[in-house]
Motif scaffolding. Structure first.
Motif, PDB file in Angstrom:
ATOM      1  N   LYS A  78      52.418  29.010  73.995  1.00 23.18           N
ATOM      2  CA  LYS A  78      52.406  29.944  72.856  1.00 23.18           C
ATOM      3  C   LYS A  78      53.046  31.278  73.219  1.00 23.18           C
ATOM      4  O   LYS A  78      53.533  31.995  72.341  1.00 23.18           O
ATOM      5  N   SER A  79      53.026  31.619  74.511  1.00 23.26           N
ATOM      6  CA  SER A  79      53.570  32.911  74.936  1.00 23.26           C
ATOM      7  C   SER A  79      55.077  32.858  75.182  1.00 23.26           C
ATOM      8  O   SER A  79      55.695  33.895  75.430  1.00 23.26           O
ATOM      9  N   THR A  80      55.667  31.672  75.142  1.00 19.16           N
ATOM     10  CA  THR A  80      57.108  31.559  75.383  1.00 19.16           C
ATOM     11  C   THR A  80      57.874  31.790  74.081  1.00 19.16           C
ATOM     12  O   THR A  80      57.278  31.861  73.000  1.00 19.16           O
ATOM     13  N   ARG A  81      59.168  31.854  74.168  1.00 18.05           N
ATOM     14  CA  ARG A  81      59.959  32.101  72.953  1.00 18.05           C
ATOM     15  C   ARG A  81      59.879  30.936  71.987  1.00 18.05           C
ATOM     16  O   ARG A  81      60.207  31.064  70.815  1.00 18.05           O
ATOM     17  N   TYR A  82      59.430  29.779  72.473  1.00 15.83           N
ATOM     18  CA  TYR A  82      59.345  28.604  71.600  1.00 15.83           C
ATOM     19  C   TYR A  82      58.015  28.554  70.841  1.00 15.83           C
ATOM     20  O   TYR A  82      57.901  27.873  69.832  1.00 15.83           O
ATOM     21  N   GLY A  83      57.022  29.238  71.350  1.00 15.67           N
ATOM     22  CA  GLY A  83      55.759  29.386  70.637  1.00 15.67           C
ATOM     23  C   GLY A  83      54.886  28.148  70.582  1.00 15.67           C
ATOM     24  O   GLY A  83      53.838  28.151  69.920  1.00 15.67           O
ATOM     25  N   GLU A  84      55.292  27.101  71.266  1.00 20.62           N
ATOM     26  CA  GLU A  84      54.535  25.837  71.247  1.00 20.62           C
ATOM     27  C   GLU A  84      55.007  24.988  72.416  1.00 20.62           C
ATOM     28  O   GLU A  84      56.009  25.312  73.071  1.00 20.62           O
ATOM     29  N   LEU A  85      54.297  23.896  72.658  1.00 27.24           N
ATOM     30  CA  LEU A  85      54.754  22.962  73.685  1.00 27.24           C
ATOM     31  C   LEU A  85      56.126  22.428  73.310  1.00 27.24           C
ATOM     32  O   LEU A  85      56.407  22.180  72.129  1.00 27.24           O
ATOM     33  N   ILE A  86      56.959  22.250  74.309  1.00 25.28           N
ATOM     34  CA  ILE A  86      58.271  21.636  74.094  1.00 25.28           C
ATOM     35  C   ILE A  86      58.339  20.345  74.902  1.00 25.28           C
ATOM     36  O   ILE A  86      57.477  20.084  75.752  1.00 25.28           O
ATOM     37  N   ALA A  87      59.347  19.547  74.629  1.00 22.06           N
ATOM     38  CA  ALA A  87      59.568  18.302  75.375  1.00 22.06           C
ATOM     39  C   ALA A  87      60.984  18.319  75.947  1.00 22.06           C
ATOM     40  O   ALA A  87      61.873  18.943  75.374  1.00 22.06           O
ATOM     41  N   PRO A  88      61.201  17.641  77.070  1.00 25.59           N
ATOM     42  CA  PRO A  88      62.568  17.572  77.610  1.00 25.59           C
ATOM     43  C   PRO A  88      63.492  16.905  76.601  1.00 25.59           C
ATOM     44  O   PRO A  88      63.165  15.837  76.066  1.00 25.59           O
ATOM     45  N   PRO A  89      64.626  17.525  76.310  1.00 25.41           N
ATOM     46  CA  PRO A  89      65.498  16.959  75.273  1.00 25.41           C
ATOM     47  C   PRO A  89      65.951  15.543  75.573  1.00 25.41           C
ATOM     48  O   PRO A  89      66.014  14.700  74.672  1.00 25.41           O
ATOM     49  N   ILE A  90      66.239  15.268  76.848  1.00 24.16           N
ATOM     50  CA  ILE A  90      66.756  13.935  77.151  1.00 24.16           C
ATOM     51  C   ILE A  90      65.671  12.867  77.014  1.00 24.16           C
ATOM     52  O   ILE A  90      65.964  11.677  76.915  1.00 24.16           O
ATOM     53  N   MET A  91      64.416  13.301  76.961  1.00 20.72           N
ATOM     54  CA  MET A  91      63.328  12.329  76.810  1.00 20.72           C
ATOM     55  C   MET A  91      63.489  11.524  75.523  1.00 20.72           C
ATOM     56  O   MET A  91      63.119  10.345  75.471  1.00 20.72           O
ATOM     57  N   VAL A  92      64.048  12.145  74.496  1.00 20.50           N
ATOM     58  CA  VAL A  92      64.162  11.417  73.224  1.00 20.50           C
ATOM     59  C   VAL A  92      65.101  10.227  73.332  1.00 20.50           C
ATOM     60  O   VAL A  92      64.998   9.274  72.570  1.00 20.50           O
ATOM     61  N   SER A  93      66.025  10.266  74.299  1.00 15.49           N
ATOM     62  CA  SER A  93      66.939   9.132  74.423  1.00 15.49           C
ATOM     63  C   SER A  93      66.199   7.899  74.934  1.00 15.49           C
ATOM     64  O   SER A  93      66.600   6.768  74.651  1.00 15.49           O
ATOM     65  N   TYR A  94      65.134   8.102  75.682  1.00 14.64           N
ATOM     66  CA  TYR A  94      64.333   6.962  76.159  1.00 14.64           C
ATOM     67  C   TYR A  94      63.287   6.578  75.114  1.00 14.64           C
ATOM     68  O   TYR A  94      63.029   5.395  74.893  1.00 14.64           O
ATOM     69  N   LEU A  95      62.720   7.582  74.489  1.00 11.03           N
ATOM     70  CA  LEU A  95      61.769   7.318  73.412  1.00 11.03           C
ATOM     71  C   LEU A  95      62.444   6.501  72.310  1.00 11.03           C
ATOM     72  O   LEU A  95      61.855   5.591  71.729  1.00 11.03           O
ATOM     73  N   ALA A  96      63.722   6.812  72.074  1.00  9.89           N
ATOM     74  CA  ALA A  96      64.444   6.144  70.996  1.00  9.89           C
ATOM     75  C   ALA A  96      64.723   4.681  71.291  1.00  9.89           C
ATOM     76  O   ALA A  96      64.994   3.905  70.380  1.00  9.89           O
ATOM     77  N   SER A  97      64.671   4.297  72.559  1.00 12.53           N
ATOM     78  CA  SER A  97      64.954   2.892  72.879  1.00 12.53           C
ATOM     79  C   SER A  97      63.683   2.055  72.926  1.00 12.53           C
ATOM     80  O   SER A  97      63.702   0.903  73.340  1.00 12.53           O
ATOM     81  N   ARG A  98      62.580   2.641  72.504  1.00  7.22           N
ATOM     82  CA  ARG A  98      61.353   1.856  72.401  1.00  7.22           C
ATOM     83  C   ARG A  98      61.605   0.614  71.548  1.00  7.22           C
ATOM     84  O   ARG A  98      62.297   0.689  70.518  1.00  7.22           O
ATOM     85  N   ILE A  99      61.036  -0.468  71.967  1.00  8.32           N
ATOM     86  CA  ILE A  99      61.165  -1.698  71.177  1.00  8.32           C
ATOM     87  C   ILE A  99      60.066  -1.701  70.130  1.00  8.32           C
ATOM     88  O   ILE A  99      58.875  -1.603  70.452  1.00  8.32           O
ATOM     89  N   ARG A 100      60.469  -1.798  68.880  1.00  7.27           N
ATOM     90  CA  ARG A 100      59.482  -1.761  67.795  1.00  7.27           C
ATOM     91  C   ARG A 100      58.603  -3.003  67.856  1.00  7.27           C
ATOM     92  O   ARG A 100      59.115  -4.124  67.923  1.00  7.27           O
ATOM     93  N   PRO A 101      57.291  -2.849  67.827  1.00  6.98           N
ATOM     94  CA  PRO A 101      56.418  -4.028  67.909  1.00  6.98           C
ATOM     95  C   PRO A 101      56.489  -4.925  66.683  1.00  6.98           C
ATOM     96  O   PRO A 101      56.061  -6.075  66.740  1.00  6.98           O
ATOM     97  N   ASP A 102      57.067  -4.402  65.598  1.00 11.35           N
ATOM     98  CA  ASP A 102      57.171  -5.245  64.399  1.00 11.35           C
ATOM     99  C   ASP A 102      58.480  -6.037  64.371  1.00 11.35           C
ATOM    100  O   ASP A 102      58.821  -6.645  63.371  1.00 11.35           O
ATOM    101  N   GLN A 103      59.215  -6.003  65.479  1.00 13.66           N
ATOM    102  CA  GLN A 103      60.495  -6.725  65.498  1.00 13.66           C
ATOM    103  C   GLN A 103      60.578  -7.681  66.680  1.00 13.66           C
ATOM    104  O   GLN A 103      61.617  -7.816  67.327  1.00 13.66           O
ATOM    105  N   GLY A 104      59.468  -8.338  67.001  1.00 17.46           N
ATOM    106  CA  GLY A 104      59.483  -9.340  68.058  1.00 17.46           C
ATOM    107  C   GLY A 104      59.445  -8.731  69.445  1.00 17.46           C
ATOM    108  O   GLY A 104      59.251  -7.522  69.615  1.00 17.46           O
ATOM    109  N   ASP A 105      59.607  -9.582  70.438  1.00 23.99           N
ATOM    110  CA  ASP A 105      59.504  -9.144  71.833  1.00 23.99           C
ATOM    111  C   ASP A 105      60.750  -9.616  72.584  1.00 23.99           C
ATOM    112  O   ASP A 105      60.751 -10.683  73.213  1.00 23.99           O
ATOM    113  N   PRO A 106      61.829  -8.854  72.523  1.00 24.20           N
ATOM    114  CA  PRO A 106      63.089  -9.320  73.131  1.00 24.20           C
ATOM    115  C   PRO A 106      63.016  -9.437  74.658  1.00 24.20           C
ATOM    116  O   PRO A 106      63.802 -10.176  75.248  1.00 24.20           O
ATOM    117  N   ILE A 107      62.092  -8.722  75.291  1.00 25.10           N
ATOM    118  CA  ILE A 107      61.975  -8.824  76.753  1.00 25.10           C
ATOM    119  C   ILE A 107      61.482 -10.219  77.131  1.00 25.10           C
ATOM    120  O   ILE A 107      62.088 -10.916  77.959  1.00 25.10           O
TER     121      ILE A 107
END
Lengths: 187, 187
Positions: B60-89
């Motif tokens: 809260k004391s930083t210029r962002y005013g809240e918790l932030i996340a590493p930007p590149i983390m979203v590239s891995y989060l985005a490759s999550r396999i949706r559980p409603d679309q089968g199990d390709p692994i």
């Protein structure tokens, strides 16, 4: 004052490890701003030293759900892909880059962009040194831009990730860097 | 380059390959949201102890005013396999017990293949541009596109391709978080 890279590469692996400058949480909490005016061509950034183990590699695979067997299945790595061991992830290395730039530009600078290549196979047991060096700087739209040469070398001096980066630092008497970051025109 | 070499090797950058430049995949909404537990696992595996990721009061004391996340983390989060679309692994290993666990696994938002008979793939480099930090609770969207395809000649005069795939990540407020580019050599 960060140990110069060339000096570090002449040291024994354990001595390199002792020169690790990765900050802890308190160091990041108290990090003082580096201003554009503080930076000169040739300046070296702190050296982040890593000693990846199989456990580190497995932890990274699990965290990002990367199921590639070359990172945790030694038998597969040796006999199927003919690798020298399980391999350190390129995805981990490229995630260290924005972390490294973020840390250096904290609290109010911006780790704008980087480009790099992956070379050399890194394996558990390697000592890895994330490094950076200022190559030039320029001011534009009241923001200080700093160009860096970056990389991740092994203890033997093999460059595994040659690259460049551009970060934004505030001017001592300048305005805050815009957030979300807006690159200057023509960049 | 001699005339004979030019005649020996047909161009790699055919009109069909060139037509792929600018081709985009579908816009994909990632499964789930940016959450503190995923971020804990990611940042600990990255070995980044920054309190901006986990200390609410400090954040809260930083210029962002809240918790932030590493930007590149979203590239891995985005490759999550949706559980409603089968199990390709599991499907990949059922089809081929020697699967590498990644090559044959379908991912959301994939681009159509480039129509070339050059099958050997080598990493040619990565780029990363960072514009804003993800916040806890953000929904992440992404879209791939072929941003560039170039032909180069090897030492023996054989043409090869450098294919660059760009991915933009943004949140539910249409704020661009980061852009990644991955270039591969196709020989």
């Amino acid at each position: 004052m960060s140990t110069p890279l060339e000096e570090l590469l002449n040291m024994e692996p354990e001595e390199i490890w002792r020169r690790n400058e990765r900050p802890d949480a308190d160091g990041l909490r108290r990090k003082a701003q580096i201003y554009y005016e503080d930076v000169n061509e040739g300046d070296e950034l702190p050296k982040y030293v890593y000693k990846p183990t199989p456990t580190h590699l497995f932890r990274w695979s699990a965290a990002i759900e990367n199921f590639h067997r070359i990172h945790y299945d030694l038998d597969f790595g040796l006999n199927h892909d003919r690798n020298p061991s399980i391999l350190v992830h390129g995805s981990w290395k490229q995630s260290v880059v924005p972390q490294y730039l973020k840390d250096w530009t904290l609290p109010n600078g911006w780790p704008w962009k980087a480009r790099f290549e992956h070379r050399a196979m890194l394996v558990p047991g390697d000592i890895l040194i994330m490094w950076g060096r200022v190559t030039s700087k320029y001011e534009k739209e009241q923001i200080g831009f700093v160009e860096l040469e970056i990389g991740m070398k092994t203890q033997d001096g093999i460059e595994s990730m040659p690259g460049t980066a551009t970060v934004a630092l505030p001017l001592r008497d300048g305005p805050p860097i815009p957030y979300p970051f807006v690159p200057p025109a023509a960049d | 380059m001699t005339q004979q070499q030019q005649q020996t090797h047909p161009p790699a950058l055919t009109p069909a390959v060139q037509a792929m430049i600018g081709v985009s995949g579908e816009v994909v909404e990632s499964w789930g949201v940016v959450d503190g537990e995923y971020m804990r696992r990611f940042t600990q595996a990255l070995m980044d102890p920054d309190p901006r990721y986990w200390d609410d009061e400090f954040a809260k004391s930083t210029r962002y005013g809240e918790l932030i996340a590493p930007p590149i983390m979203v590239s891995y989060l985005a490759s999550r396999i949706r559980p409603d679309q089968g199990d390709p692994i599991t499907a990949a290993f059922e089809e081929n017990p020697e699967s590498d666990g990644i090559g044959s696994v379908a991912r959301p938002g994939e681009l159509p293949p480039v129509p070339t008979n050059l099958v050997r793939v080598l990493n040619a480099g990565n780029e990363l541009e960072v514009y804003a930090y993800p916040s806890i609770g953000d929904t992440i969207f992404f879209q791939n596109r072929y941003s560039d395809i170039r032909e180069r000649l090897g030492r023996d005069g054989t043409p090869f391709l450098i294919i660059t795939r760009e991915t933009r990540y943004w949140n539910q407020d249409d704020v661009t978080l980061c852009i990644t580019r991955a270039s591969t050599i196709r020989r």
